[in-house]
Design an enzyme around this catalytic site. Structure first.
Site, PDB file in Angstrom:
ATOM      1  N   ALA A  79      41.808  42.005  44.335  1.00 43.28           N
ATOM      2  CA  ALA A  79      41.293  43.092  43.507  1.00 43.28           C
ATOM      3  C   ALA A  79      42.491  43.936  43.095  1.00 43.28           C
ATOM      4  CB  ALA A  79      40.301  43.921  44.301  1.00 43.28           C
ATOM      5  N   GLU A 127      38.159  35.600  47.780  1.00 42.83           N
ATOM      6  CA  GLU A 127      36.704  35.761  47.724  1.00 42.83           C
ATOM      7  C   GLU A 127      36.131  35.082  46.469  1.00 42.83           C
ATOM      8  OE1 GLU A 127      37.348  40.006  48.399  1.00 42.83           O
ATOM      9  OE2 GLU A 127      35.803  39.903  49.950  1.00 42.83           O
ATOM     10  N   GLU A 147      43.179  42.681  53.359  1.00 37.23           N
ATOM     11  CA  GLU A 147      42.621  44.021  53.166  1.00 37.23           C
ATOM     12  C   GLU A 147      42.927  44.992  54.304  1.00 37.23           C
ATOM     13  OE1 GLU A 147      41.128  41.268  52.197  1.00 37.23           O
ATOM     14  OE2 GLU A 147      40.106  41.585  50.302  1.00 37.23           O
TER      15      GLU A 147
HETATM   16  N1  COA Z   1      46.642  44.508  42.322  1.00 34.67           N
HETATM   17  C1  COA Z   1      47.388  45.089  41.363  1.00 34.67           C
HETATM   18  N2  COA Z   1      48.611  44.646  41.025  1.00 34.67           N
HETATM   19  C2  COA Z   1      49.076  43.573  41.686  1.00 34.67           C
HETATM   20  C3  COA Z   1      48.356  42.923  42.687  1.00 34.67           C
HETATM   21  C4  COA Z   1      47.074  43.428  43.003  1.00 34.67           C
HETATM   22  N3  COA Z   1      46.303  42.872  43.926  1.00 34.67           N
HETATM   23  N4  COA Z   1      49.102  41.891  43.173  1.00 34.67           N
HETATM   24  C5  COA Z   1      50.241  41.894  42.474  1.00 34.67           C
HETATM   25  N5  COA Z   1      50.234  42.910  41.577  1.00 34.67           N
HETATM   26  C6  COA Z   1      51.278  43.283  40.630  1.00 34.67           C
HETATM   27  C7  COA Z   1      52.447  43.945  41.334  1.00 34.67           C
HETATM   28  O1  COA Z   1      52.172  45.326  41.562  1.00 34.67           O
HETATM   29  C8  COA Z   1      53.545  43.714  40.341  1.00 34.67           C
HETATM   30  O2  COA Z   1      53.377  44.616  39.276  1.00 34.67           O
HETATM   31  P1  COA Z   1      54.640  45.429  38.680  1.00 34.67           P
HETATM   32  O3  COA Z   1      55.546  44.348  38.144  1.00 34.67           O
HETATM   33  O4  COA Z   1      54.036  46.298  37.626  1.00 34.67           O
HETATM   34  O5  COA Z   1      55.235  46.166  39.833  1.00 34.67           O
HETATM   35  C9  COA Z   1      53.220  42.322  39.787  1.00 34.67           C
HETATM   36  O6  COA Z   1      51.840  42.105  40.065  1.00 34.67           O
HETATM   37  C10 COA Z   1      54.019  41.221  40.458  1.00 34.67           C
HETATM   38  O7  COA Z   1      53.824  41.314  41.856  1.00 34.67           O
HETATM   39  P2  COA Z   1      55.037  41.391  42.918  1.00 34.67           P
HETATM   40  O8  COA Z   1      54.525  42.070  44.153  1.00 34.67           O
HETATM   41  O9  COA Z   1      56.241  41.969  42.273  1.00 34.67           O
HETATM   42  O10 COA Z   1      55.292  39.832  43.182  1.00 34.67           O
HETATM   43  P3  COA Z   1      55.884  39.172  44.492  1.00 34.67           P
HETATM   44  O11 COA Z   1      56.150  37.755  44.150  1.00 34.67           O
HETATM   45  O12 COA Z   1      56.985  39.979  45.036  1.00 34.67           O
HETATM   46  O13 COA Z   1      54.687  39.227  45.589  1.00 34.67           O
HETATM   47  C11 COA Z   1      52.409  39.015  46.324  1.00 34.67           C
HETATM   48  C12 COA Z   1      53.500  38.512  45.355  1.00 34.67           C
HETATM   49  C13 COA Z   1      51.104  38.341  45.928  1.00 34.67           C
HETATM   50  C14 COA Z   1      52.760  38.613  47.769  1.00 34.67           C
HETATM   51  C15 COA Z   1      52.280  40.549  46.217  1.00 34.67           C
HETATM   52  O14 COA Z   1      52.156  40.899  44.836  1.00 34.67           O
HETATM   53  C16 COA Z   1      51.109  41.117  46.955  1.00 34.67           C
HETATM   54  O15 COA Z   1      51.138  41.241  48.166  1.00 34.67           O
HETATM   55  N6  COA Z   1      50.046  41.511  46.210  1.00 34.67           N
HETATM   56  C17 COA Z   1      48.912  42.172  46.778  1.00 34.67           C
HETATM   57  C18 COA Z   1      48.015  41.171  47.474  1.00 34.67           C
HETATM   58  C19 COA Z   1      46.838  41.868  48.131  1.00 34.67           C
HETATM   59  O16 COA Z   1      46.983  42.651  49.044  1.00 34.67           O
HETATM   60  N7  COA Z   1      45.636  41.555  47.632  1.00 34.67           N
HETATM   61  C20 COA Z   1      44.444  42.073  48.169  1.00 34.67           C
HETATM   62  C21 COA Z   1      44.013  43.302  47.468  1.00 34.67           C
HETATM   63  S1  COA Z   1      42.509  43.889  48.165  1.00 34.67           S
END
Ligand code: COA
Length: 273
Positions: A79, A127, A147
């Site tokens: 999300a 999910e 989460e």
């Molecule tokens: N919601 C909003 N934005 C998200 C996102 C999410 N769930 N997951 C990734 N993004 C965005 C990042 O903020 C980043 O945006 P920016 O360039 O404007 O800063 C972009 O997507 C790229 O992500 P980034 O974190 O730079 O890539 P990465 O390769 O370093 O890491 C992940 C990849 C997936 C490990 C990391 O993005 C992450 O942990 N995301 C969240 C996952 C999460 O907790 N999901 C559950 C939410 S309830």
């Protein structure tokens, strides 16, 4: 059901900002596409997903739906955390409800849905994959419900669908630690059915989709319904559901055609009637 999802279902069109929709050979491919956010789901994307699925379910030329994410890195990275960070009690509840409605629409829909998980499937992304009927994954896929590391719990059905799929202990280990697992581990625990190289994922998924598309469409629909409705009720109730649907499918022209084709030693020509 939330008003947003209901309205999207009524519209059911194919004009999207955050999705791509392709229809070929009776297979609809829905691709979540917010590349700058690793395809994270905000409410606008969720409402578009509802419209896309409803459109695909209603479209006579669609037999099977494949759901994937744009790019090579992410299926859906959850999300939208920006959206979640701004929510309070009431909109937290309605945000969760919108997500749950869309997942239920997919899980309970009349046509089969296969997730082609092409990278991160985290939080709402896992999910979403769980709401599909089964999952194929690319070898670079990563799964998790992180989460609790954000101070929340899964809100789009993860606490319910994951334990039902892989068992309570394994699901709770993922939910309570928030740790991610790779594609190989996902295969081992039964979260995905197959793991293939990234460049083969769509082709392999479409191959299975076309096998399903060649079967009797009403039989496929009733089979999914029997499994969906039967999963969460006592066995005796599930068997009663199966018996009713077995009776119903026996009234179709497709059933007569399938039997006749077997006896005539030819391929069946199902019309979905
Ligand atoms: N919601 C909003 N934005 C998200 C996102 C999410 N769930 N997951 C990734 N993004 C965005 C990042 O903020 C980043 O945006 P920016 O360039 O404007 O800063 C972009 O997507 C790229 O992500 P980034 O974190 O730079 O890539 P990465 O390769 O370093 O890491 C992940 C990849 C997936 C490990 C990391 O993005 C992450 O942990 N995301 C969240 C996952 C999460 O907790 N999901 C559950 C939410 S309830």
């Amino acid at each position: 059901m939330t008003d947003e999802v209901q309205a999207a279902e009524v519209e059911g069109d194919f004009d999207f900002e955050f999705l791509e929709f392709d229809l070929s050979d009776e297979i609809a491919t829905i691709t979540v596409s917010r590349p700058d956010k690793l395809n994270a789901l905000d409410n606008d994307t969720l409402v578009e997903l509802a419209g896309a699925f409803e459109g695909a379910f209603d479209h006579d030329d669609v037999k099977v739906i494949v759901l994937t994410g744009a790019g090579s890195k992410s299926f859906v990275a959850g999300a939208d955390i920006q959206m979640l960070s701004e929510q309070g009690t009431l909109d937290g509840r309605s945000n969760g409800q919108i997500g749950q409605d869309v997942m239920a629409l997919i899980a309970e829909g009349p046509k089969p849905v296969i997730a082609a998980v092409n990278g991160y499937a985290l939080g709402g992304g896992l999910e979403l994959a769980l709401a599909c009927d089964f999952r194929y994954a690319s070898s670079n896929a990563i799964f998790g419900l992180p989460e609790v590391s954000l101070g929340i719990i899964p809100g789009y059905g993860g606490t319910q669908r994951l334990p039902r799929l892989i068992g309570r202990g394994r699901a709770l280990e993922m939910i309570l630690t928030g740790e991610k697992i790779n594609a190989e581990e996902a295969l081992r625990v039964g979260l995905v059915n197959r793991v293939v190289e990234p460049e083969q994922l769509i082709e392999v998924t479409r191959k299975t989709a076309s096998v399903i598309a060649s079967r009797g469409p009403l039989a496929v629909m009733f089979a999914k319904e029997a499994v969906s409705r039967g999963t969460n009720v006592p066995l005796s109730d599930g068997l009663a559901i199966e018996a009713d649907l077995f009776g119903l499918v026996s009234s179709t022209k497709d059933m007569k055609e399938g039997m006749r084709a077997f006896l005539d030693k030819r391929a069946p020509d199902f019309e979905g009637e």
